[in-house]
Design an enzyme around this catalytic site. Structure first.
Site, PDB file in Angstrom:
ATOM      1  N   SER A  47      26.196  31.682  51.273  1.00  0.00           N
ATOM      2  CA  SER A  47      27.354  31.158  51.778  1.00  0.00           C
ATOM      3  C   SER A  47      28.365  31.110  51.154  1.00  0.00           C
ATOM      4  CB  SER A  47      27.047  30.017  52.874  1.00  0.00           C
ATOM      5  OG  SER A  47      28.277  29.242  53.045  1.00  0.00           O
TER       6      SER A  47
ATOM      7  N   TYR B 229      23.474  21.204  52.387  1.00  0.00           N
ATOM      8  CA  TYR B 229      23.428  22.637  52.604  1.00  0.00           C
ATOM      9  C   TYR B 229      23.721  23.312  51.476  1.00  0.00           C
ATOM     10  CZ  TYR B 229      24.839  26.941  55.121  1.00  0.00           C
ATOM     11  OH  TYR B 229      24.799  28.308  55.353  1.00  0.00           O
TER      12      TYR B 229
ATOM     13  N   LYS C 183      21.923  26.296  49.144  1.00  0.00           N
ATOM     14  CA  LYS C 183      22.387  28.165  48.804  1.00  0.00           C
ATOM     15  C   LYS C 183      22.535  27.914  47.518  1.00  0.00           C
ATOM     16  CE  LYS C 183      21.782  29.133  53.108  1.00  0.00           C
ATOM     17  NZ  LYS C 183      20.766  29.828  53.572  1.00  0.00           N
TER      18      LYS C 183
HETATM   19  N1  UFG Z   1      37.759  23.479  63.096  1.00  0.00           N
HETATM   20  C1  UFG Z   1      38.699  22.769  64.113  1.00  0.00           C
HETATM   21  N2  UFG Z   1      38.011  22.102  65.186  1.00  0.00           N
HETATM   22  C2  UFG Z   1      36.838  22.171  65.419  1.00  0.00           C
HETATM   23  C3  UFG Z   1      35.956  22.842  64.531  1.00  0.00           C
HETATM   24  C4  UFG Z   1      36.636  23.652  63.275  1.00  0.00           C
HETATM   25  O1  UFG Z   1      39.957  22.512  63.887  1.00  0.00           O
HETATM   26  O2  UFG Z   1      36.411  21.956  66.493  1.00  0.00           O
HETATM   27  C5  UFG Z   1      38.434  23.931  61.845  1.00  0.00           C
HETATM   28  C6  UFG Z   1      37.966  23.537  60.778  1.00  0.00           C
HETATM   29  O3  UFG Z   1      38.677  22.403  60.237  1.00  0.00           O
HETATM   30  C7  UFG Z   1      38.373  24.639  59.721  1.00  0.00           C
HETATM   31  C8  UFG Z   1      37.999  25.710  60.722  1.00  0.00           C
HETATM   32  O4  UFG Z   1      38.229  25.328  61.901  1.00  0.00           O
HETATM   33  O5  UFG Z   1      39.523  24.710  58.965  1.00  0.00           O
HETATM   34  C9  UFG Z   1      36.739  26.506  60.672  1.00  0.00           C
HETATM   35  O6  UFG Z   1      35.627  25.462  60.714  1.00  0.00           O
HETATM   36  P1  UFG Z   1      34.204  25.931  61.271  1.00  0.00           P
HETATM   37  O7  UFG Z   1      33.515  24.611  61.426  1.00  0.00           O
HETATM   38  O8  UFG Z   1      33.913  26.885  62.070  1.00  0.00           O
HETATM   39  O9  UFG Z   1      33.485  26.726  59.691  1.00  0.00           O
HETATM   40  P2  UFG Z   1      33.551  25.973  58.378  1.00  0.00           P
HETATM   41  O10 UFG Z   1      34.403  26.958  57.591  1.00  0.00           O
HETATM   42  O11 UFG Z   1      33.858  24.513  58.119  1.00  0.00           O
HETATM   43  O12 UFG Z   1      32.055  26.263  57.957  1.00  0.00           O
HETATM   44  C10 UFG Z   1      31.361  27.488  58.271  1.00  0.00           C
HETATM   45  C11 UFG Z   1      29.982  27.286  58.244  1.00  0.00           C
HETATM   46  C12 UFG Z   1      29.318  26.644  56.886  1.00  0.00           C
HETATM   47  C13 UFG Z   1      30.043  27.805  55.821  1.00  0.00           C
HETATM   48  C14 UFG Z   1      31.226  28.009  55.788  1.00  0.00           C
HETATM   49  C15 UFG Z   1      31.867  29.153  54.959  1.00  0.00           C
HETATM   50  O13 UFG Z   1      29.759  26.306  59.109  1.00  0.00           O
HETATM   51  O14 UFG Z   1      28.255  26.721  56.635  1.00  0.00           O
HETATM   52  O15 UFG Z   1      31.953  28.593  57.044  1.00  0.00           O
HETATM   53  O16 UFG Z   1      33.101  29.825  55.099  1.00  0.00           O
HETATM   54  F1  UFG Z   1      29.639  27.388  54.558  1.00  0.00           F
END
Ligand code: UFG
Length: 339
Positions: free
Chosen positions: A126, A150, A154
């Protein structure tokens, strides 16, 4: 004869799309899944898409006995290993489960493979191994930085594989660092389970578009990004699946270990994602700006040139494809049907 591949976690979101890509590429694929976080109806759906029977073995990667049975019954050319826990927040609350499944599962699998003489593995890693990276787009040479258990699993998983391939030239591993997978299969028969409580942005937006959740919380609009909201490199799950096929081809043809990012090299903000989904679904998508989510990274975007050089991998699908395929899947009968 077709090469035979074992797909651990092959009934999950990325695993099931990779199953379809591997079958399309002519591989003979066996799924090994505990169904701890996968729907029971996935194998039938896969059979519907391919028109061929699906071989599924139910089992846990932490069970050496179960794995020895699998490798004893058939010979395999390689393993693509998805079976793992993947929720960042949950990993903070239940670290032992994450180390047990993600690392205990990996080492148990590697030992069973070694005993069976199967020494080619594609590993789901990841972008989170970069923590908050100094450089974006982020190259594979960026240093390891763990942000949560997590991410730690990885990083250590990658280190286990690097040590193993260095110690024994018979081993080769493809380490694939995923950025943010999104979208669903073009058949609308396979996708991310819409019944999960979404932690991630795309499935959350989809549930709001469906009218099942009221509004999207946008976690912060004061980041140092063009519109202040978090930026991610969203990659269509079918493109991501194809990356696994190319990694496997490389391992089986040349025996070359590799570590590559799988992303598009382009970032999109939360607000851009909401706009794109609004266009795809033709639904109103109300949102509220809230506080930042603790532990969030402002920008994650892949340097995508190494995957192109080493694997010949480039993405083909657009952001519109991600949103429209997600919407087609989540509004399909298939998605709503109970097990
Ligand atoms: N976000 C919101 N509202 C929500 C959910 C997310 O604004 O309800 C924002 C987050 O702050 C972030 C973006 O949308 O800026 C993406 O968030 P995600 O939760 O979809 O994804 P993340 O990038 O935080 O995490 C995901 C996986 C991780 C991985 C990562 C690698 O969940 O396991 O991508 O890029 F490590």
């Amino acid at each position: 004869m077709a090469k035979r591949i074992l797909l651990t976690g092959g009934a999950g979101y990325i695993g099931s799309h990779t199953y379809l890509a591997l079958v399309e590429a002519g591989y003979d694929v066996v799924i090994f899944d505990s169904f701890a976080n996968a729907r029971r109806d996935v194998p039938d759906r896969l059979a519907q898409v391919t028109g061929k029977p699906v071989t599924v073995i139910e089992g846990d990667v932490r069970s050496r006995q179960a794995l020895d049975q699998v490798f004893g019954d058939r010979s395999f050319d390689a393993v693509v290993h998805f079976a793992a826990l993947k929720a960042v927040g949950e990993s903070v609350e239940r670290p032992l489960d994450y180390f047990d499944v993600n690392l205990g599962g990996l080492t148990t699998l590697l030992k069973a493979m070694d005993a069976a003489g199967c020494r080619r593995l594609v590993f789901s890693s990841s972008a989170c191994v970069y923590g908050i990276p100094d450089e974006t787009p982020t190259p594979e040479t960026a240093e390891y930085r763990a942000m949560n258990p997590y991410g730690q699993t990885k990083i250590v998983g990658e280190q286990v594989l690097t040590a193993l391939t260095a110690a024994n030239p018979d081993w080769a591993a493809g380490i694939l660092r995923y950025f943010n997978p999104a979208g669903a299969h073009r058949s609308a028969l396979i996708g991310e389970d819409p019944r999960d409580i979404p932690n991630n942005l795309m499935p959350y937006i989809a549930r709001v578009a469906l009218g099942e959740l009221d509004r999207i919380s946008v976690f912060g609009d004061d980041y140092d990004t063009p519109d202040g909201t978090g930026v991610r490199d969203y990659i269509h799950v079918e493109d991501l699946a194809r990356g696994h096929v190319l990694s496997l081809d490389r391992l089986l043809d040349a025996g070359d270990s590799h570590v590559v990012n799988l992303g598009t090299g382009r970032g999109h903000s939360v607000l851009e994602m909401i706009e794109a989904y609004k266009r795809a679904s033709n639904r109103d998508l109300p949102y509220t700006i809230t506080d930042r989510r603790p532990g969030d990274v402002p920008v994650y975007v892949a340097r995508a040139d190494k995957a192109a050089q080493v694997l010949g991998f480039t993405t083909e699908k657009t952001l519109e494809d991600m949103c429209s395929s997600s919407w087609a899947w989540i509004t399909s009968d298939a998605a709503r049907r109970e097990d």
